[in-house]
Design an enzyme around this catalytic site. Structure first.
Site, PDB file in Angstrom:
ATOM      1  N   CYS A  49       0.578  -0.977  -0.012  1.00  0.00           N
ATOM      2  CA  CYS A  49      -0.051   0.041   0.026  1.00  0.00           C
ATOM      3  C   CYS A  49       0.934   1.407  -0.341  1.00  0.00           C
ATOM      4  CB  CYS A  49      -1.073  -0.529   1.508  1.00  0.00           C
ATOM      5  SG  CYS A  49      -2.696   1.018   1.275  1.00  0.00           S
ATOM      6  N   HIS A  52      -3.601  -5.908   1.285  1.00  0.00           N
ATOM      7  CA  HIS A  52      -2.803  -6.030   2.806  1.00  0.00           C
ATOM      8  C   HIS A  52      -4.265  -7.510   2.590  1.00  0.00           C
ATOM      9  CE1 HIS A  52      -2.584  -1.787   3.732  1.00  0.00           C
ATOM     10  NE2 HIS A  52      -3.775  -1.490   3.281  1.00  0.00           N
TER      11      HIS A  52
END
Length: 499
Positions: A339, A436
Site C-alpha cells: 500500500c 492488505h
C-alpha cells in the site's frame, strides 16, 4: 423488537475492552443468540473493509467474526485515522468525509452523533443483543461535552455498563474507584459491576481487595479474568511493545535458520496486522524496527502501509533507511512494499490537494518506474486472485487513496479476478502491492517466503489459528466471568429454560 444492549467501558486505554467484547460475542453466539458488536467511535490506523464496501476499525471486524457475522459499517459508525499529532481523517459510516483537527472535530460531534444513533438503531432492529465497546476512558472530563464514545452514548440509548480495569498495570482499585468518582450520579448508576483483567497469581490474595471494592462502591465484581500468555488477537491499533522475537545485528544467518523479516515502524504506520501471520510463523524471525533502533541484516524487508505516505517516506530517509535498503538490495535481499510502502517504491508521490498533510510532491525511492497521485476517493475492496509467484491463490483487501500508473505495472505482482495489481522489478528483487492481508493466505505466504530464500516453507493456517485464539479467549472468560448475570442483563433465558 429492539435488541438488549450492554456496554463495556474501561478505566484506561488497553484495559481489555476489545477482548471482553470479542469474548462475549463468541459466547453469546454459541448460545444461539443473534448478537452484534458495536463501537460508536474508534481511533485507530488498523482497519478493515466491510461487506457493504466501507471501512471500520479492525477490532470491530474481529468482534464480528467472533459473532459469526461479516463486518458491517454500522458496527463502527465513526472511525478516526490520525494523520498528524493534532488531526485525523474522519470516516463516518464507512466513508471518509475529510480531515479535521481536534477542535474542528469537537464541533462536528453533533453531526456524527446522529450517524452513531442511526447505525445503532439499525443494528438494534436486526439483532437480539448488542455488545458495545467504549473508547479510552469515560473519566476524561475534558471530553465529556458532546461525548458519543462512552457515557454519552450509554445515556442516549439507556444501557447498563460494565467497567473493566487492567490489574497488570498496577493500581487497579484506584483506577476503578477513581473512574467512578469522576462520573456523574446518573452515569455511576449505569455501572452494574466491575471486571478485573489480566490477573496472575493466587486469587485468594486478591480477595480482601475485592471485598473492600464491593463494600466501598456497592457494586459487584463480575469476574477476575486471567492473564492469557501468548494470546493473539488482531490489535485495534497498538504495536507490540517490543521490537520482535529477536535477533541481533551481529549475527550471520546460515541456510538452516529461520528467514529474517524486517519491517520499519513509521510514525503513521497503518494496518500493521498485515504482519501477524509472519510474527507467528515458526520459520520466520520477525522484527519490527522502532525509531532509534539500528536495522539488522534481513532476508526480506517489507515497507508497511501508511496514513501519511509522504511524511513517513521523509521519516525513513531521515533515519537512514534509504542507505540501508540500497545495501540490502546490493547484497541480494528482497523488498516488498504494501500500500503506502508500494507507493514509496515509485518515482514520485503527488498530493496536490493536501489529503495527507501539506500539499506537494515527494520523490520516491525510484526503484519501480511508476508515479502515484493521491485522490480524495478511497478504493475500498475485498479481493481475491493469484500471485505471479507460483500462481499461488491469495485473498485480501484494499484501502488506499492513491492511483498508481507507469511502465512498472506491466509486470504485476497479483492477478486479481478483474484486473492486475502491483508491480515487480525486472530483476525480481522488488515487489509491491496494494493488497492488505497478503500473508493470511498460506499458499501465498509459502510462495513469498520461498522467493525470499526459505527452502521449504510450511505456513500454518492463520485463519484457523485466529479462530482458535478467539475460542481460547471465550473459554477463559466463560470460566471466570459471571455469565448468568450478563445473560440476565441481556434478557437471555437461563440454560435450563432453553433445554
Amino acid at each position: 423488537m429492539t435488541a438488549r444492549t450492554l456496554m463495556v467501558q474501561g478505566t484506561t486505554s488497553d484495559a481489555g475492552k476489545s477482548t471482553l467484547v470479542t469474548a462475549l460475542c463468541r459466547l453469546l453466539a454459541r448460545r444461539g443468540v443473534k448478537v452484534a458488536p458495536f463501537k460508536p467511535q474508534n481511533m485507530a490506523l488498523n482497519s478493515a473493509v466491510t461487506e457493504d464496501g466501507g471501512e471500520i476499525g479492525r477490532a470491530q471486524a474481529v468482534q464480528a467474526r467472533a459473532a459469526g457475522l461479516p463486518p458491517h459499517t454500522d458496527m463502527n459508525p465513526v472511525l478516526l485515522k490520525p494523520n498528524t499529532d493534532t488531526g485525523a481523517q474522519v470516516i463516518v459510516q464507512g466513508k471518509a468525509i475529510g480531515n479535521l483537527n481536534a477542535r474542528e472535530y469537537h464541533d462536528y460531534k453533533r453531526i456524527v452523533r446522529r450517524a452513531v444513533l442511526e447505525s445503532y438503531e439499525r443494528l438494534a432492529a436486526r439483532f437480539d443483543a448488542i455488545v458495545v465497546e467504549g473508547a479510552g476512558s469515560p473519566a476524561e472530563i475534558n471530553l465529556r461535552e458532546g461525548d458519543i464514545a462512552n457515557m454519552g452514548f450509554a445515556e442516549a440509548v439507556d444501557c447498563p455498563v460494565v467497567l473493566i480495569a487492567d490489574i497488570d498495570r498496577g493500581g487497579v482499585f484506584a483506577h476503578l474507584v477513581g473512574t467512578l468518582a469522576l462520573l456523574s450520579e446518573s452515569e455511576r448508576a449505569r455501572v452494574i459491576g466491575f471486571v478485573i483483567n489480566r490477573f496472575r497469581g493466587d486469587i485468594a490474595l486478591l480477595q480482601s481487595g475485592l471485598d473492600w471494592l464491593e463494600r466501598e462502591t456497592g457494586k459487584p465484581v463480575l469476574g477476575v479474568l486471567p492473564y492469557l500468555h501468548g494470546l493473539h488477537l488482531e490489535a485495534e491499533d497498538a504495536l507490540p511493545s517490543s521490537g520482535g522475537r529477536g535477533f541481533t545485528s551481529g549475527e550471520i544467518r546460515n541456510e538452516n535458520e529461520k528467514l529474517r523479516v524486517v519491517v520499519p515502524v513509521t510514525p503513521r504506520i497503518s494496518n500493521h496486522t498485515d504482519f501477524d501471520p509472519l510474527r507467528l510463523h515458526p520459520q520466520v524471525e520477525f522484527h519490527f524496527v522502532y525509531p532509534g533502533e539500528t536495522p539488522p541484516p534481513a532476508d526480506l524487508v517489507i515497507l508497511p502501509g501508511s496514513k501519511s505516505v509522504r511524511a513517513d517516506l521523509a521519516f525513513l530517509r531521515a533515519n537512514g533507511w534509504e542507505a540501508y535498503l540500497l545495501r540490502h538490495l546490493r547484497y541480494g535481499g528482497k523488498l516488498i512494499g504494501i500500500c503506502g510502502g508500494f507507493q514509496m517504491l515509485g518515482r514520485e508521490i503527488h498530493d496536490s490537494a493536501g489529503l495527507e498533510g501539506k500539499a506537494g510532491t515527494s520523490s520516491g525511492f525510484g526503484w519501480l518506474d511508476m508515479v502515484t497521485v493521491l485522490e480524495p476517493e478511497k478504493q475500498l475492496r475485498n479481493v481475491r486472485g493469484r500471485l505471479v509467484l507460483d500462481d499461488a491463490p491469495v485473498t485480501g483487501y484494499e484501502i488506499h487513496s492513491g492511483l498508481t500508473e507507469g511502465p512498472a505495472l506491466v509486470r504485476p505482482f497479483v492477478r486479481l479476478e478483474d484486473r492486475n495489481d502491483g508491480a515487480c522489478s525486472a530483476d525480481g528483487q522488488i515487489m509491491g502491492t496494494y493488497l492488505h492481508g497478503l500473508f493470511e493466505s498460506s499458499a501465498a505466504t509459502d510462495a513469498i517466503l520461498r522467493w525470499a530464500g526459505l527452502t521449504e516453507p510450511e505456513t500454518p493456517d492463520y485463519v484457523a489459528t485466529r479462530e482458535a485464539e478467539i475460542d481460547r479467549l471465550a473459554d477463559a472468560v466463560a470460566a471466570h466471568l459471571d455469565m448468568p448475570a450478563i445473560e440476565r442483563l441481556l434478557g437471555i433465558a437461563p440454560r435450563e429454560a432453553c433445554a
